[in-house]
Design an enzyme around this catalytic site. Sequence first.
Site, PDB file in Angstrom:
ATOM      1  N   SER A  45       0.730  -1.247   0.090  1.00 42.26           N
ATOM      2  CA  SER A  45      -0.048   0.120   0.045  1.00 42.26           C
ATOM      3  C   SER A  45       0.818   1.381   0.006  1.00 42.26           C
ATOM      4  O   SER A  45       1.952   1.472   0.506  1.00 42.26           O
ATOM      5  CB  SER A  45      -0.854   0.021   1.398  1.00 42.26           C
ATOM      6  OG  SER A  45      -1.941  -1.049   1.274  1.00 42.26           O
TER       7      SER A  45
HETATM    8  N1  SAH Z   1      -0.984  -4.936   3.792  1.00 45.15           N
HETATM    9  C1  SAH Z   1      -0.232  -5.032   2.691  1.00 45.15           C
HETATM   10  C2  SAH Z   1      -0.940  -4.752   1.402  1.00 45.15           C
HETATM   11  C3  SAH Z   1      -1.022  -6.059   0.551  1.00 45.15           C
HETATM   12  S1  SAH Z   1      -2.390  -5.785  -0.729  1.00 45.15           S
HETATM   13  C4  SAH Z   1       1.150  -4.563   2.821  1.00 45.15           C
HETATM   14  O1  SAH Z   1       1.638  -3.598   3.641  1.00 45.15           O
HETATM   15  O2  SAH Z   1       2.052  -4.822   1.805  1.00 45.15           O
HETATM   16  C5  SAH Z   1      -3.504  -6.748   0.100  1.00 45.15           C
HETATM   17  C6  SAH Z   1      -3.455  -8.204   0.253  1.00 45.15           C
HETATM   18  O3  SAH Z   1      -4.697  -8.891   0.732  1.00 45.15           O
HETATM   19  C7  SAH Z   1      -2.934  -9.014  -1.016  1.00 45.15           C
HETATM   20  O4  SAH Z   1      -1.573  -9.576  -0.780  1.00 45.15           O
HETATM   21  C8  SAH Z   1      -4.013 -10.208  -1.173  1.00 45.15           C
HETATM   22  O5  SAH Z   1      -3.656 -11.339  -1.632  1.00 45.15           O
HETATM   23  C9  SAH Z   1      -4.656 -10.146   0.214  1.00 45.15           C
HETATM   24  N2  SAH Z   1      -5.929 -10.654   0.470  1.00 45.15           N
HETATM   25  C10 SAH Z   1      -7.164 -10.546  -0.560  1.00 45.15           C
HETATM   26  N3  SAH Z   1      -7.964 -11.285   0.099  1.00 45.15           N
HETATM   27  C11 SAH Z   1      -7.610 -11.606   1.169  1.00 45.15           C
HETATM   28  C12 SAH Z   1      -8.409 -12.678   2.086  1.00 45.15           C
HETATM   29  N4  SAH Z   1      -9.649 -13.046   1.899  1.00 45.15           N
HETATM   30  N5  SAH Z   1      -7.809 -12.919   3.078  1.00 45.15           N
HETATM   31  C13 SAH Z   1      -6.505 -12.696   3.254  1.00 45.15           C
HETATM   32  N6  SAH Z   1      -5.666 -11.930   2.549  1.00 45.15           N
HETATM   33  C14 SAH Z   1      -6.235 -11.509   1.621  1.00 45.15           C
END
Ligand code: SAH
Length: 215
Positions: free
Chosen positions: A63
């Site tokens: 993000s």
């Molecule tokens: N917090 C992260 C942002 C990653 S983007 C950071 O700081 O890098 C959001 C993430 O949510 C992705 O990696 C995606 O695979 C995950 N995601 C999407 N749906 C999900 C679910 N139901 N359970 C767990 N992870 C999920």
Amino acid sequence: MADSFYQKSRTDLISVLRKKGISDEQVLTAVSRVPRHEFIQSSLVHRAYEDVALPIGLGQTISQPYTVAIMTQSLRVSPGMKILEIGTGSGYQAAVLKAAGCQVFSIERHLELMTKARTTLERLGMDIACRCADGTLGWSQFAPFDGIIVTAGGPLIPDPLKKQLKTGARLVIPVGDDKVQNLHVITRLADDRFSTEVIEGFKFVPLIGKEGWSA
Ligand code: SAH
């Protein structure tokens, strides 16, 4: 590259976040402590302290720092709070929560991303419980939580997450369609009473799961 090389960029990033309205000193200090370049693939590491989202593989992103900061500020974190994160991704948001003194539990649906994030967090000496699962169901074994943060955007607010909040705790979650989402900041006032504030205009990767979008 030594961490001191990135120190100036990190200080500049904090000024950018202040100008954009982040005022919680605990959040700014936590962001200033986390080496974001450690969570980014080597070809993009020179952009680590720009206020932008960057790809981390499998179509997912780390993000934008402003988004991490506003979400952490909206959670109203303080040391010792037990926080659940849905969407570990690179592990950066989890690291910011840890740097703010929280006890952190984080769920990621992609095993490859979860494994990589866990390795990064361990290398930085950050003790964070990571798990590969559908985070829309929460993590009942460790519930209730002082706060829950969802870093992917869904069509609705998953009921299991609301149920896993302590009274007075907050859930921060982007909700919307596939183009734009609003951040919902939900506070559990009592057993079945919740209040909601909305911060408009974000773009997250999709939340995929039983209580999210289908794969
Ligand atoms: N917090 C992260 C942002 C990653 S983007 C950071 O700081 O890098 C959001 C993430 O949510 C992705 O990696 C995606 O695979 C995950 N995601 C999407 N749906 C999900 C679910 N139901 N359970 C767990 N992870 C999920």
